[in-house]
Design a protein around this motif. Structure first.
Motif, PDB file in Angstrom:
ATOM      1  N   GLY A  54       9.439   1.514   1.115  1.00  0.00           N
ATOM      2  CA  GLY A  54       7.518   0.202   1.828  1.00  0.00           C
ATOM      3  C   GLY A  54       6.686   0.709   1.068  1.00  0.00           C
ATOM      4  O   GLY A  54       6.065   1.707  -0.056  1.00  0.00           O
ATOM      5  N   ARG A  55       5.974   0.808   1.734  1.00  0.00           N
ATOM      6  CA  ARG A  55       4.441   1.476   2.079  1.00  0.00           C
ATOM      7  C   ARG A  55       3.844   2.292   1.284  1.00  0.00           C
ATOM      8  O   ARG A  55       3.274   2.871   0.562  1.00  0.00           O
ATOM      9  CB  ARG A  55       3.476   0.603   2.737  1.00  0.00           C
ATOM     10  N   LEU A  57       5.987   4.687   0.015  1.00  0.00           N
ATOM     11  CA  LEU A  57       6.766   4.751  -1.663  1.00  0.00           C
ATOM     12  C   LEU A  57       5.071   4.205  -2.346  1.00  0.00           C
ATOM     13  O   LEU A  57       4.664   4.687  -3.471  1.00  0.00           O
ATOM     14  CB  LEU A  57       7.825   4.112  -2.163  1.00  0.00           C
ATOM     15  N   TRP A  58       5.003   2.944  -2.333  1.00  0.00           N
ATOM     16  CA  TRP A  58       3.265   2.285  -3.260  1.00  0.00           C
ATOM     17  C   TRP A  58       2.154   3.128  -3.364  1.00  0.00           C
ATOM     18  O   TRP A  58       1.696   3.554  -3.710  1.00  0.00           O
ATOM     19  CB  TRP A  58       3.097   0.956  -2.705  1.00  0.00           C
ATOM     20  N   MET A  59       1.858   3.912  -1.657  1.00  0.00           N
ATOM     21  CA  MET A  59       0.598   5.062  -1.208  1.00  0.00           C
ATOM     22  C   MET A  59       0.575   6.078  -2.100  1.00  0.00           C
ATOM     23  O   MET A  59       0.186   6.172  -3.147  1.00  0.00           O
ATOM     24  CB  MET A  59       0.739   4.883  -0.075  1.00  0.00           C
ATOM     25  N   ALA A  60       2.372   6.806  -2.267  1.00  0.00           N
ATOM     26  CA  ALA A  60       2.495   8.052  -3.026  1.00  0.00           C
ATOM     27  C   ALA A  60       2.489   7.385  -4.385  1.00  0.00           C
ATOM     28  O   ALA A  60       2.395   8.488  -5.561  1.00  0.00           O
ATOM     29  CB  ALA A  60       3.649   8.462  -2.788  1.00  0.00           C
ATOM     30  N   LEU A  61       3.230   6.370  -4.803  1.00  0.00           N
ATOM     31  CA  LEU A  61       2.826   6.693  -6.160  1.00  0.00           C
ATOM     32  C   LEU A  61       1.632   6.327  -6.583  1.00  0.00           C
ATOM     33  O   LEU A  61       1.513   6.620  -8.070  1.00  0.00           O
ATOM     34  CB  LEU A  61       3.445   5.293  -6.962  1.00  0.00           C
ATOM     35  N   GLY A  62       0.552   5.526  -6.033  1.00  0.00           N
ATOM     36  CA  GLY A  62      -0.905   5.348  -6.761  1.00  0.00           C
ATOM     37  C   GLY A  62      -1.229   6.485  -6.894  1.00  0.00           C
ATOM     38  O   GLY A  62      -2.387   6.542  -7.497  1.00  0.00           O
ATOM     39  N   ILE A  63      -1.614   7.426  -5.737  1.00  0.00           N
ATOM     40  CA  ILE A  63      -2.376   8.170  -5.071  1.00  0.00           C
ATOM     41  C   ILE A  63      -2.042   9.735  -7.097  1.00  0.00           C
ATOM     42  O   ILE A  63      -2.289   9.896  -7.142  1.00  0.00           O
ATOM     43  CB  ILE A  63      -1.682   9.101  -4.349  1.00  0.00           C
ATOM     44  N   VAL A  64      -0.158   9.606  -6.634  1.00  0.00           N
ATOM     45  CA  VAL A  64       0.091  10.643  -7.814  1.00  0.00           C
ATOM     46  C   VAL A  64      -0.230  10.324  -9.487  1.00  0.00           C
ATOM     47  O   VAL A  64      -0.727  11.073 -10.255  1.00  0.00           O
ATOM     48  CB  VAL A  64       1.117  10.787  -7.665  1.00  0.00           C
ATOM     49  N   GLU A  65       0.052   8.322  -9.567  1.00  0.00           N
ATOM     50  CA  GLU A  65      -0.481   8.168 -10.700  1.00  0.00           C
ATOM     51  C   GLU A  65      -1.961   8.102 -11.220  1.00  0.00           C
ATOM     52  O   GLU A  65      -2.057   8.513 -12.227  1.00  0.00           O
ATOM     53  CB  GLU A  65       0.290   6.986 -11.072  1.00  0.00           C
ATOM     54  N   ALA A  66      -2.775   7.999  -9.956  1.00  0.00           N
ATOM     55  CA  ALA A  66      -3.929   7.309 -10.117  1.00  0.00           C
ATOM     56  C   ALA A  66      -4.463   9.223 -10.273  1.00  0.00           C
ATOM     57  O   ALA A  66      -5.245   9.142 -11.929  1.00  0.00           O
ATOM     58  CB  ALA A  66      -4.838   7.710  -9.348  1.00  0.00           C
ATOM     59  N   GLN A  67      -4.305  10.373 -10.010  1.00  0.00           N
ATOM     60  CA  GLN A  67      -4.271  11.414 -10.145  1.00  0.00           C
ATOM     61  C   GLN A  67      -4.111  11.699 -11.403  1.00  0.00           C
ATOM     62  O   GLN A  67      -5.237  12.611 -12.594  1.00  0.00           O
ATOM     63  CB  GLN A  67      -4.014  12.613  -9.590  1.00  0.00           C
ATOM     64  N   ILE A  68      -2.969  11.865 -12.193  1.00  0.00           N
ATOM     65  CA  ILE A  68      -2.522  11.940 -13.717  1.00  0.00           C
ATOM     66  C   ILE A  68      -2.415  11.476 -14.933  1.00  0.00           C
ATOM     67  O   ILE A  68      -3.415  11.586 -15.716  1.00  0.00           O
ATOM     68  CB  ILE A  68      -0.712  12.094 -13.659  1.00  0.00           C
ATOM     69  N   LEU A  69      -3.021  10.321 -14.501  1.00  0.00           N
ATOM     70  CA  LEU A  69      -2.984   9.265 -15.605  1.00  0.00           C
ATOM     71  C   LEU A  69      -5.271   9.461 -15.541  1.00  0.00           C
ATOM     72  O   LEU A  69      -5.858   9.310 -16.550  1.00  0.00           O
ATOM     73  CB  LEU A  69      -3.353   8.074 -15.380  1.00  0.00           C
TER      74      LEU A  69
END
Length: 114
Positions: A54-55, A57-69
């Motif tokens: 749920g929320r 997953l999307w928060m963790a995914l957004g934060i991690v992907e924003a940092q790496i990208l």
């Protein structure tokens, strides 16, 4: 190390003297692609993690992907800047490292012709 940049004694330890600008362009481009592959890998790992849903997953995914990208974007920007600097440097002051060999060959050909 390249012989292009002669300067203070400590300058030979700076990274731009190890590889010249073209080498640094390749290094930062490779690092960009590694960061991009790592972003894809982390997205797959987070999506398959059973404790996140749920929320969260999307928060963790957004934060991690924003940092790496974001890091990948910085690496690509540095790569493009180094490539532009390489073109400017070549246009303004061509590297003298590669000019010595053709000059010697031309002198040898003239000696043989005489």
């Amino acid at each position: 190390m390249s012989n292009c940049c002669k300067g203070a004694c400590w300058c030979k330890f700076l990274p731009h003297n190890w590889l010249c600008l073209k080498g640094l362009y390749v290094v930062f481009t490779v690092l960009f692609y590694i960061a991009l592959a790592f972003a894809i890998y982390m997205a797959c790992q987070l999506a398959s993690y059973p404790m996140l849903s749920g929320r969260d997953l999307w928060m963790a995914l957004g934060i991690v992907e924003a940092q790496i990208l974001g890091t990948a974007l910085v690496l690509l920007t540095i790569s493009k800047i180094v490539k532009a600097l390489s073109k400017i440097k070549h246009a303004v002051a061509p590297c003298c490292c590669h000019e010595e060999k053709p000059a010697k060959k031309a002198a040898k050909k003239e000696d043989k012709a005489n």
